[in-house]
Design an enzyme around this catalytic site. Structure first.
Site, PDB file in Angstrom:
ATOM      1  N   ASP A   6       0.863  -1.193   0.000  1.00 41.26           N
ATOM      2  CA  ASP A   6       0.000   0.000   0.000  1.00 41.26           C
ATOM      3  C   ASP A   6       0.897   1.240   0.000  1.00 41.26           C
ATOM      4  OD1 ASP A   6      -3.135   0.778   0.984  1.00 41.26           O
ATOM      5  OD2 ASP A   6      -1.591   2.283   1.287  1.00 41.26           O
ATOM      6  N   ASP A   8      -3.858   2.480  -5.157  1.00 39.16           N
ATOM      7  CA  ASP A   8      -2.559   2.499  -4.477  1.00 39.16           C
ATOM      8  C   ASP A   8      -2.227   1.215  -3.739  1.00 39.16           C
ATOM      9  OD1 ASP A   8      -3.902   2.671  -1.985  1.00 39.16           O
ATOM     10  OD2 ASP A   8      -2.346   4.023  -1.212  1.00 39.16           O
ATOM     11  N   GLU A   9      -2.919   0.132  -4.086  1.00 41.42           N
ATOM     12  CA  GLU A   9      -2.560  -1.095  -3.373  1.00 41.42           C
ATOM     13  C   GLU A   9      -2.759  -2.356  -4.202  1.00 41.42           C
ATOM     14  OE1 GLU A   9      -5.716  -1.857  -0.088  1.00 41.42           O
ATOM     15  OE2 GLU A   9      -5.804   0.253  -0.622  1.00 41.42           O
TER      16      GLU A   9
HETATM   17  P1  TTP Z   1      -5.364   5.058   1.144  1.00 37.47           P
HETATM   18  O1  TTP Z   1      -4.348   4.011   0.857  1.00 37.47           O
HETATM   19  O2  TTP Z   1      -6.532   4.670   1.997  1.00 37.47           O
HETATM   20  O3  TTP Z   1      -4.677   6.289   1.889  1.00 37.47           O
HETATM   21  P2  TTP Z   1      -3.306   7.000   1.610  1.00 37.47           P
HETATM   22  O4  TTP Z   1      -2.453   6.259   0.640  1.00 37.47           O
HETATM   23  O5  TTP Z   1      -3.567   8.432   1.254  1.00 37.47           O
HETATM   24  O6  TTP Z   1      -2.634   6.995   3.052  1.00 37.47           O
HETATM   25  P3  TTP Z   1      -1.954   5.780   3.831  1.00 37.47           P
HETATM   26  O7  TTP Z   1      -0.522   6.153   3.997  1.00 37.47           O
HETATM   27  O8  TTP Z   1      -2.663   5.722   5.121  1.00 37.47           O
HETATM   28  O9  TTP Z   1      -2.150   4.552   3.000  1.00 37.47           O
HETATM   29  O10 TTP Z   1      -5.950   5.647  -0.194  1.00 37.47           O
HETATM   30  C1  TTP Z   1      -5.186   5.786  -1.374  1.00 37.47           C
HETATM   31  C2  TTP Z   1      -5.581   7.029  -2.133  1.00 37.47           C
HETATM   32  O11 TTP Z   1      -6.970   6.982  -2.449  1.00 37.47           O
HETATM   33  C3  TTP Z   1      -5.361   8.300  -1.347  1.00 37.47           C
HETATM   34  O12 TTP Z   1      -4.044   8.802  -1.462  1.00 37.47           O
HETATM   35  C4  TTP Z   1      -6.410   9.210  -1.946  1.00 37.47           C
HETATM   36  C5  TTP Z   1      -7.530   8.289  -2.389  1.00 37.47           C
HETATM   37  N1  TTP Z   1      -8.645   8.380  -1.419  1.00 37.47           N
HETATM   38  C6  TTP Z   1      -9.648   9.310  -1.662  1.00 37.47           C
HETATM   39  O13 TTP Z   1      -9.626  10.040  -2.669  1.00 37.47           O
HETATM   40  N2  TTP Z   1     -10.678   9.411  -0.759  1.00 37.47           N
HETATM   41  C7  TTP Z   1     -10.724   8.632   0.384  1.00 37.47           C
HETATM   42  O14 TTP Z   1     -11.666   8.781   1.189  1.00 37.47           O
HETATM   43  C8  TTP Z   1      -9.668   7.683   0.615  1.00 37.47           C
HETATM   44  C9  TTP Z   1      -9.690   6.817   1.850  1.00 37.47           C
HETATM   45  C10 TTP Z   1      -8.654   7.584  -0.313  1.00 37.47           C
HETATM   46 MG    MG Z   2      -2.204   4.180   0.866  1.00 28.99          MG
HETATM   47 MG    MG Z   3      -4.750   2.067   0.000  1.00 31.83          MG
END
Ligand code: TTP
Ligand code: MG
Ligand code: MG
Length: 373
Positions: free
Chosen positions: A17, A116-117
């Site tokens: 992730d 992103d994962e």
């Molecule tokens: P995530 O992997 O949930 O969050 P993140 O990568 O920003 O942070 P973390 O380090 O905790 O993993 O989500 C991936 C991307 O998806 C995030 O960068 C932006 C998008 N996203 C949104 O647009 N709205 C949302 O509510 C969430 C949870 C994510």
């Molecule tokens: Mg993330």
């Molecule tokens: Mg994610």
């Protein structure tokens, strides 16, 4: 009871992730953002500030700004140096594609789970060894960082559920390994909301039944959970609280790949020494691709040096092809690129592969079946 099922192979799964993904990408392309709180916004366009926060970097999270929060609310929490940026999804999708492509070469099977994962099955690649899996994850993180400048966090476990929970334990740039015999302790101290799929509603209903930790949940009967949540979710929670998840990775067609990798007779320090070897690799790969009856759009290579470090490169072609010459020429160029970029590289193992498949049509398929008969 019916005859016991044959013992399932122990799996090793990665969950990769990206850290504060959208905001990290913005930080990378705009160095002037360094050190500042950054908030990437999904503007709805209704009024200047209507919409929600996509994500925030860690400095902005420290101010209490989080994904999903209304932009106007985030602005109230922001410091004077907080930067608000509009989302640039096409650009993030390109970075995502590069990351997924790097992950492909480090796995036996891949499931892209979101922008992103991804889940990676690395069981065979690591010979079922967690020690090898740990090294593979280190190499993968390095490769992604080199190719995109982005840090990711990796969770390693015996199934998707544990890998997913593990990847969130140490962020950013983290790695958490949970072997099968560690699962129970790993989950014991966690709250139920750490289980993927447990949102506010589920959490509240559990809490109303005095179930707050995963350990509490694991002490409930299946009957009670099914009564509270219905069959599917009840079963899921019952198993999840025990760290059980037998679900397979769902590999999408465009992420299927074919590759051939071997140890070379002698170590190589330049591409000229690899000609013969590359020819035989490409021929074998081409034969396999022909049997699958597919065109492909991307050629990739895998290079493993004498310290067992893994590197990969990929090239997406202008148009689909099934030509062995294209595989050879592209692979050769990619190896040349690696030798130029990594001075002093001594290669021990090398592989060539193709991804981005397009099924050949029925007519072509019949023809090539006869071709190979
Ligand atoms: P995530 O992997 O949930 O969050 P993140 O990568 O920003 O942070 P973390 O380090 O905790 O993993 O989500 C991936 C991307 O998806 C995030 O960068 C932006 C998008 N996203 C949104 O647009 N709205 C949302 O509510 C969430 C949870 C994510
Ligand atoms: Mg993330
Ligand atoms: Mg994610």
């Amino acid at each position: 009871m019916a005859e016991q099922k044959t013992k399932k192979q122990k799996r090793i799964i990665f969950h990769v992730d990206c850290d504060y993904f959208f905001a990290q990408i913005e930080e990378k392309r705009k160095p002037e953002l360094s050190g500042k709180p950054v908030v990437v916004c999904v503007y709805s366009g209704r009024t200047a500030d209507s919409g929600a926060v996509g994500t925030a970097n860690y400095a902005a999270r420290a101010l209490g700004i989080n994904s999903g929060m209304p932009i106007a609310f985030a602005k109230k929490k922001a410091s004077s140096d907080t930067i608000f940026l509009p989302i640039d999804l096409p650009y993030y999708a390109k970075v995502s594609e590069k990351i997924i492509s790097a992950c492909l070469h480090f796995s036996d099977k891949l499931q892209k789970a979101s922008i992103d994962e991804a889940f990676l099955d690395v069981t065979q690649k690591c010979n079922e060894s967690y020690q090898k899996a740990r090294q593979l994850a280190i190499d993968l993180k390095k490769e992604i960082l080199e190719q995109t400048g982005i840090t990711v966090s990796v969770g390693i476990g015996p199934n998707k559920l544990i890998a997913k929970i593990a990847s969130g334990r140490k962020k950013p740039d983290g790695m958490t390994v949970v072997q099968e015999n560690e699962v129970k302790n790993f989950l014991a101290g966690m709250l139920v909301k750490e289980i993927p799929g447990v949102g506010k509603k589920t959490e509240e209903l559990l809490s109303a039944n005095r179930i707050t930790t995963i350990k509490d949940l694991s002490e409930e009967s299946l009957e009670k959970l099914v009564k509270l949540f219905g069959k599917a979710k009840g079963n899921y929670l019952f198993n999840a609280s025990r760290g059980i998840d037998e679900s397979e990775l769902e590999e999408s067609a465009d992420k299927k790949r074919l590759s051939v990798i071997r140890t070379m007779k002698t170590d190589c320090t330049e591409v000229a020494q690899m000609n013969e070897y590359l020819e035989s690799l490409c021929t074998e790969l081409h034969l396999r691709a022909s049997k699958q009856n597919v065109f492909f759009k991307t050629v990739f290579i895998i290079a493993i040096d004498t310290h067992l470090e893994t590197f990969s490169r990929a090239k997406t072609l202008e148009s689909k092809t099934d030509s062995v010459d294209t595989i050879f020429v592209t692979a050769k160029k990619l190896f040349e690129e690696i030798f130029t970029q990594k001075k002093g590289l001594i290669l021990r193992r090398a592989g060539v592969g193709v991804i981005n498949f397009l099924e050949k049509n029925q007519k072509t398929s019949q023809k090539s079946l006869f071709d190979f008969a």
